[in-house]
Motif scaffolding. Structure first.
Motif, mmCIF file in Angstrom:
data_model
loop_
_atom_site.group_PDB
_atom_site.id
_atom_site.type_symbol
_atom_site.label_atom_id
_atom_site.label_comp_id
_atom_site.label_asym_id
_atom_site.label_seq_id
_atom_site.Cartn_x
_atom_site.Cartn_y
_atom_site.Cartn_z
ATOM 1 N N GLN A 156 0.837 -1.200 0.000
ATOM 2 C CA GLN A 156 0.000 0.000 0.000
ATOM 3 C C GLN A 156 0.876 1.256 0.000
ATOM 4 O O GLN A 156 0.626 2.211 -0.758
ATOM 5 C CB GLN A 156 -0.906 -0.007 1.225
ATOM 6 C CG GLN A 156 -1.791 1.221 1.387
ATOM 7 C CD GLN A 156 -3.077 1.126 0.608
ATOM 8 O OE1 GLN A 156 -3.608 0.047 0.446
ATOM 9 N NE2 GLN A 156 -3.576 2.250 0.126
ATOM 10 N N GLN A 157 1.912 1.268 0.853
ATOM 11 C CA GLN A 157 2.793 2.437 0.931
ATOM 12 C C GLN A 157 3.515 2.676 -0.391
ATOM 13 O O GLN A 157 3.597 3.818 -0.883
ATOM 14 C CB GLN A 157 3.827 2.234 2.042
ATOM 15 C CG GLN A 157 3.277 2.301 3.451
ATOM 16 C CD GLN A 157 4.389 2.211 4.490
ATOM 17 O OE1 GLN A 157 5.492 2.714 4.275
ATOM 18 N NE2 GLN A 157 4.118 1.562 5.605
ATOM 19 N N LEU A 158 4.029 1.616 -0.993
ATOM 20 C CA LEU A 158 4.812 1.778 -2.220
ATOM 21 C C LEU A 158 3.944 2.182 -3.405
ATOM 22 O O LEU A 158 4.360 2.996 -4.233
ATOM 23 C CB LEU A 158 5.567 0.480 -2.529
ATOM 24 C CG LEU A 158 6.735 0.197 -1.586
ATOM 25 C CD1 LEU A 158 7.278 -1.207 -1.793
ATOM 26 C CD2 LEU A 158 7.851 1.225 -1.779
ATOM 27 N N VAL A 159 2.744 1.624 -3.485
ATOM 28 C CA VAL A 159 1.862 2.013 -4.590
ATOM 29 C C VAL A 159 1.415 3.463 -4.409
ATOM 30 O O VAL A 159 1.250 4.193 -5.389
ATOM 31 C CB VAL A 159 0.651 1.061 -4.700
ATOM 32 C CG1 VAL A 159 -0.296 1.524 -5.804
ATOM 33 C CG2 VAL A 159 1.106 -0.357 -4.986
ATOM 34 N N LEU A 295 0.477 -8.323 -11.174
ATOM 35 C CA LEU A 295 1.499 -7.277 -11.286
ATOM 36 C C LEU A 295 2.666 -7.758 -12.138
ATOM 37 O O LEU A 295 3.282 -6.970 -12.863
ATOM 38 C CB LEU A 295 2.002 -6.865 -9.899
ATOM 39 C CG LEU A 295 1.024 -6.140 -8.976
ATOM 40 C CD1 LEU A 295 1.636 -5.987 -7.580
ATOM 41 C CD2 LEU A 295 0.645 -4.766 -9.523
ATOM 42 N N MET A 296 2.976 -9.062 -12.056
ATOM 43 C CA MET A 296 4.142 -9.621 -12.754
ATOM 44 C C MET A 296 3.785 -10.228 -14.108
ATOM 45 O O MET A 296 4.592 -10.965 -14.682
ATOM 46 C CB MET A 296 4.801 -10.707 -11.893
ATOM 47 C CG MET A 296 5.358 -10.251 -10.581
ATOM 48 S SD MET A 296 6.306 -11.562 -9.771
ATOM 49 C CE MET A 296 5.018 -12.793 -9.497
ATOM 50 N N VAL A 310 -4.635 -0.333 -8.781
ATOM 51 C CA VAL A 310 -3.969 -1.172 -7.760
ATOM 52 C C VAL A 310 -4.405 -0.743 -6.362
ATOM 53 O O VAL A 310 -4.669 -1.590 -5.496
ATOM 54 C CB VAL A 310 -2.437 -1.079 -7.901
ATOM 55 C CG1 VAL A 310 -1.765 -1.987 -6.867
ATOM 56 C CG2 VAL A 310 -1.994 -1.483 -9.298
ATOM 57 N N LEU A 311 -4.500 0.558 -6.132
ATOM 58 C CA LEU A 311 -4.926 1.043 -4.812
ATOM 59 C C LEU A 311 -6.354 0.601 -4.499
ATOM 60 O O LEU A 311 -6.664 0.221 -3.354
ATOM 61 C CB LEU A 311 -4.818 2.569 -4.748
ATOM 62 C CG LEU A 311 -3.394 3.132 -4.697
ATOM 63 C CD1 LEU A 311 -3.402 4.638 -4.887
ATOM 64 C CD2 LEU A 311 -2.717 2.769 -3.375
ATOM 65 N N GLN A 312 -7.227 0.614 -5.496
ATOM 66 C CA GLN A 312 -8.597 0.151 -5.276
ATOM 67 C C GLN A 312 -8.621 -1.340 -4.979
ATOM 68 O O GLN A 312 -9.381 -1.799 -4.119
ATOM 69 C CB GLN A 312 -9.460 0.472 -6.498
ATOM 70 C CG GLN A 312 -9.754 1.956 -6.655
ATOM 71 C CD GLN A 312 -10.576 2.253 -7.882
ATOM 72 O OE1 GLN A 312 -10.760 1.403 -8.745
ATOM 73 N NE2 GLN A 312 -11.080 3.475 -7.974
ATOM 74 N N ARG A 313 -7.783 -2.089 -5.683
ATOM 75 C CA ARG A 313 -7.691 -3.535 -5.408
ATOM 76 C C ARG A 313 -7.217 -3.779 -3.978
ATOM 77 O O ARG A 313 -7.723 -4.653 -3.274
ATOM 78 C CB ARG A 313 -6.715 -4.170 -6.398
ATOM 79 C CG ARG A 313 -7.188 -4.176 -7.841
ATOM 80 C CD ARG A 313 -8.089 -5.353 -8.157
ATOM 81 N NE ARG A 313 -7.439 -6.623 -7.984
ATOM 82 C CZ ARG A 313 -6.682 -7.231 -8.905
ATOM 83 N NH1 ARG A 313 -6.485 -6.645 -10.081
ATOM 84 N NH2 ARG A 313 -6.139 -8.405 -8.680
ATOM 85 N N LEU A 314 -6.223 -3.019 -3.551
ATOM 86 C CA LEU A 314 -5.680 -3.194 -2.206
ATOM 87 C C LEU A 314 -6.715 -2.826 -1.136
ATOM 88 O O LEU A 314 -6.776 -3.457 -0.076
ATOM 89 C CB LEU A 314 -4.424 -2.343 -2.032
ATOM 90 C CG LEU A 314 -3.185 -2.846 -2.769
ATOM 91 C CD1 LEU A 314 -2.080 -1.794 -2.740
ATOM 92 C CD2 LEU A 314 -2.688 -4.148 -2.150
ATOM 93 N N GLU A 315 -7.522 -1.827 -1.415
ATOM 94 C CA GLU A 315 -8.548 -1.408 -0.464
ATOM 95 C C GLU A 315 -9.562 -2.530 -0.223
ATOM 96 O O GLU A 315 -10.041 -2.722 0.894
ATOM 97 C CB GLU A 315 -9.251 -0.162 -0.997
ATOM 98 C CG GLU A 315 -10.299 0.399 -0.052
ATOM 99 C CD GLU A 315 -10.998 1.617 -0.627
ATOM 100 O OE1 GLU A 315 -12.013 2.054 -0.048
ATOM 101 O OE2 GLU A 315 -10.546 2.134 -1.675
ATOM 102 N N GLN A 406 -12.873 0.406 -12.626
ATOM 103 C CA GLN A 406 -11.432 0.589 -12.780
ATOM 104 C C GLN A 406 -10.698 -0.745 -12.932
ATOM 105 O O GLN A 406 -9.591 -0.778 -13.443
ATOM 106 C CB GLN A 406 -10.875 1.365 -11.580
ATOM 107 C CG GLN A 406 -11.427 2.775 -11.469
ATOM 108 C CD GLN A 406 -11.163 3.601 -12.698
ATOM 109 O OE1 GLN A 406 -10.094 3.504 -13.284
ATOM 110 N NE2 GLN A 406 -12.127 4.390 -13.119
ATOM 111 N N LYS A 407 -11.291 -1.824 -12.501
ATOM 112 C CA LYS A 407 -10.714 -3.147 -12.726
ATOM 113 C C LYS A 407 -11.307 -3.631 -14.045
ATOM 114 O O LYS A 407 -12.239 -4.417 -14.087
ATOM 115 C CB LYS A 407 -11.067 -4.072 -11.560
ATOM 116 C CG LYS A 407 -10.423 -5.435 -11.630
ATOM 117 C CD LYS A 407 -10.920 -6.280 -10.472
ATOM 118 C CE LYS A 407 -10.410 -7.712 -10.609
ATOM 119 N NZ LYS A 407 -10.979 -8.589 -9.581
ATOM 120 N N LEU A 408 -10.758 -3.157 -15.125
ATOM 121 C CA LEU A 408 -11.445 -3.163 -16.408
ATOM 122 C C LEU A 408 -11.768 -4.558 -16.923
ATOM 123 O O LEU A 408 -12.863 -4.793 -17.443
ATOM 124 C CB LEU A 408 -10.599 -2.393 -17.422
ATOM 125 C CG LEU A 408 -10.348 -0.926 -17.051
ATOM 126 C CD1 LEU A 408 -9.445 -0.271 -18.076
ATOM 127 C CD2 LEU A 408 -11.650 -0.173 -16.934
#
Length: 625
Positions: A156-159, A295-296, A310-315, A406-408
């Protein structure tokens, strides 16, 4: 101790005393740029020709932009080849523009040249704030693989840091554990922007390989390939890195952290090319592991497309992990198979509506646990028992798609499933077309807008959506045609009027742009729409060289919506034309920093950044309108 900056000096270490002003060995000044003393090297000082950058901890007396005396870090480029100079100039620009507590700070006075007088060697110097702490490669040597909760927190911090970087139109290109610092506060920082790249229309044209051709292949551009083995994706190795390349490196970084295994020691699936790592990370649940693998993904288009996604996915990830654990618990599996047996044997203990409803609920739980196949089996079984649940299931998928726009890829799948259960809903086709537009699946866009307009020919939103699609494709005449049809159906459709006004500006029909903007302003009190219309009005007046009026309307637009990057880009150009360079520079900074997906903003940014690059020590960036 105080060190000599001259890389050709035979004895660079000097006594640490203010009385010693010149190197005792070669006579080079020990006070760099009248403010900086080199305290100690942070990398070994060698004669290796490949070691073209030296890094020192320095004592910086400060400048007008950074007045506090403190310990900082300075990079020194020893060899002034054009490519290397370009890289350190770009790093300086990157650190000047990006503002985040997890990124080293640098100012316009922190990048300069220093000439060694006895051999005329020119050194390029970049000073930045020092970030205290230990890099994660060092940290992992003395710690166990990180837990899932810590991995979630760190990711979360890095994104969040990357979000700031990408929104500033840069990407890092060298994410790896050794470039991530764990600070004493527990917060992470991302360092070493020496490989960072700026995203501009020109750069995107280069990596697309278009070379000015219509095929998009066989380009003639040369792009510097910078890569770190095992952390850089294939497109970056080939010199065609994109912002999504950072996600690949981030995913691989977390595989190293959660397995505590060197990437070179992990096998690769021969069929897919994917890294095999989950058997060494039993603490990571499937939903989180799926995100890391995404991600990979080998191709940039298969990875999340933005940091926002990515932030929405993490949430949502903690709840998905919870649902996954529930769906895979022994109690859930027992109740699932017991109930299915009762239903298919004849529903002896359950009424038909209750059984169908139960299956629908289990389908929703399975979908929440990312088990889409089981979810559809539940839903199809429920429909066989009670066809009336069909509309409910269609709405379930429609709502789920709307929540994950957003998660298309998922949104597209859910809209298609929603159509499967209800093929007469115009909104589903319009939304599916919009998602396909974001995915650049153009055939899907036109097919679904056409289906929506066939169901409802007088749908202004359908014509508007198709117009935005043509607009994005640069097909201005087709876009204008659709916008005109939308306005004919609904003269109060302010977003359409706004888009058509912008299009008129792009086509050079400034009087028409002004008329449309004024028409829209008479019909709306919504601040953001008013801001967009005032922006179009100011833009047209600027192009007509009516600078005073243009400035007035653009300032109104900025007051109504302070987050519009295009307003600041235009206002900066107007103020330059008026000779107000100080305020112009402030607006250029806002233009560069604020998020925007508007093509002309990228063009304006590219112009001003090119001028900054040519004159890195000047805050005045004059241009012709």
């Amino acid at each position: 101790m105080s060190y000599c900056i001259n890389p050709l000096c035979n004895h660079r270490q000097n006594p640490n005393s203010d009385d010693v002003e010149e190197c005792l060995s070669c006579g080079t000044s020990l006070l760099i740029n009248d403010r900086i003393r080199l305290i100690k090297p942070l990398r070994a000082l060698t004669d290796n020709p490949y070691n073209y950058i030296e890094v020192f901890e320095v004592d910086d007396a400060g400048t007008q932009w950074n007045p506090v005396r403190k310990q900082r870090v300075m990079k020194v480029l020893k060899w002034n080849s054009p490519k290397l100079v370009e890289l350190i100039e770009r790093e300086s620009l990157c650190l000047q523009i990006i503002r985040h507590s997890g990124i080293p700070r640098s100012t316009i006075d922190d990048f300069f040249t220093f000439v060694i007088h006895n051999n005329s060697l020119t050194l390029y110097c970049l000073v930045m704030d020092k970030i205290e702490g230990q890099n994660l490669e060092q940290w992992l040597e003395f710690n166990s693989p990180i837990s899932q909760s810590l991995a979630l927190e760190w990711l979360q911090q890095l994104v969040d840091i990357l979000d700031t970087v990408h929104r500033s139109n840069f990407f890092h290109r060298d994410i790896k554990p050794s470039n991530i610092i764990l600070q004493p506060s527990g917060q992470l920082a991302l360092v070493d922007f020496g490989a960072a790249r700026q995203v501009t229309d020109t750069y995107l044209a280069k990596v697309s390989g278009s070379g000015g051709t219509s095929t998009g292949r066989g380009g003639r551009y040369e792009i510097t390939a910078i890569s770190t083995p095992l952390y850089s994706p294939l497109e970056q190795v080939n010199g065609k890195a994109v912002p999504q390349s950072d996600f690949y490196a981030l995913g691989r970084t977390f595989v190293h952290l959660i397995t505590a295994t060197q990437l070179i020691d992990l096998p690769t699936d021969k069929k897919t090319g994917n890294l095999i790592w989950r058997n060494k990370a039993s603490q990571i649940d499937k939903p989180f592991a799926d995100l890391i693998d995404e991600l990979m993904a080998l191709l940039p288009g298969q990875r999340p497309q933005t940091t926002e996604i990515v932030l929405q996915r993490l949430e949502k990830l903690p709840q998905r992990i919870k649902n996954y654990r529930l769906a895979n618990s022994k109690i859930f599996r027992f109740s699932k198979y017991t109930l299915m047996g009762l239903v298919f044997v004849g529903g002896i203990f359950l009424s038909i509506p209750l059984a169908a409803n139960y299956l629908v609920v289990q389908g929703e739980i399975s979908e929440a646990a990312n088990d889409s196949q089981s979810a559809q089996e539940y839903f199809d079984s429920a429909i066989k028992i009670n066809p009336q649940v069909k509309n409910y299931i269609s709405k379930f998928y429609f709502d789920k798609a709307s929540r994950s726009t957003q998660k298309l890829r998922s949104a597209k799948k859910y809209y298609e499933l929603s159509i499967k259960y209800n093929n007469q809903d115009v909104d589903i086709y319009n939304n599916l077309a919009f998602v396909c537009q974001l995915l650049n699946e153009f055939e899907c866009v036109t097919i679904n807008y056409e289906k929506a307009l066939k169901l409802k020919p007088d749908s202004w939103s359908g014509h508007y959506g198709l117009g935005t699609f043509y607009d994005d494709q640069g097909k201005k005449d087709l876009a204008e045609q659709q916008y005109q049809l939308a306005i004919k159906i609904n003269s109060q459709a302010i977003p359409v009027i706004n888009n058509l006004s912008r299009l008129k500006n792009l086509k050079g029909d400034y009087n028409a742009a002004i008329a449309l903007a004024l028409q829209g302003l008479q019909k709306t009190k919504e601040p953001k729409l008013q801001a967009a219309l005032y922006k179009n009005l100011g833009w047209a007046l600027f192009e007509q060289n009516k600078l005073g009026q243009a400035k007035e309307y653009l300032e109104k637009a900025g007051e109504l919506d302070p987050q519009r990057a295009d307003t600041y880009c235009l206002l900066a150009q107007v103020q330059e034309a008026l000779g107000d360079n100080d305020n112009s520079w402030l607006n250029w900074e806002a233009c560069l920093i604020l998020e925007s997906k508007v093509p002309e903003v990228f063009r304006w940014r590219g112009d001003v950044l090119q001028r900054i690059r040519l004159k890195p020590n000047s805050r005045q960036v004059r241009t012709n309108p």
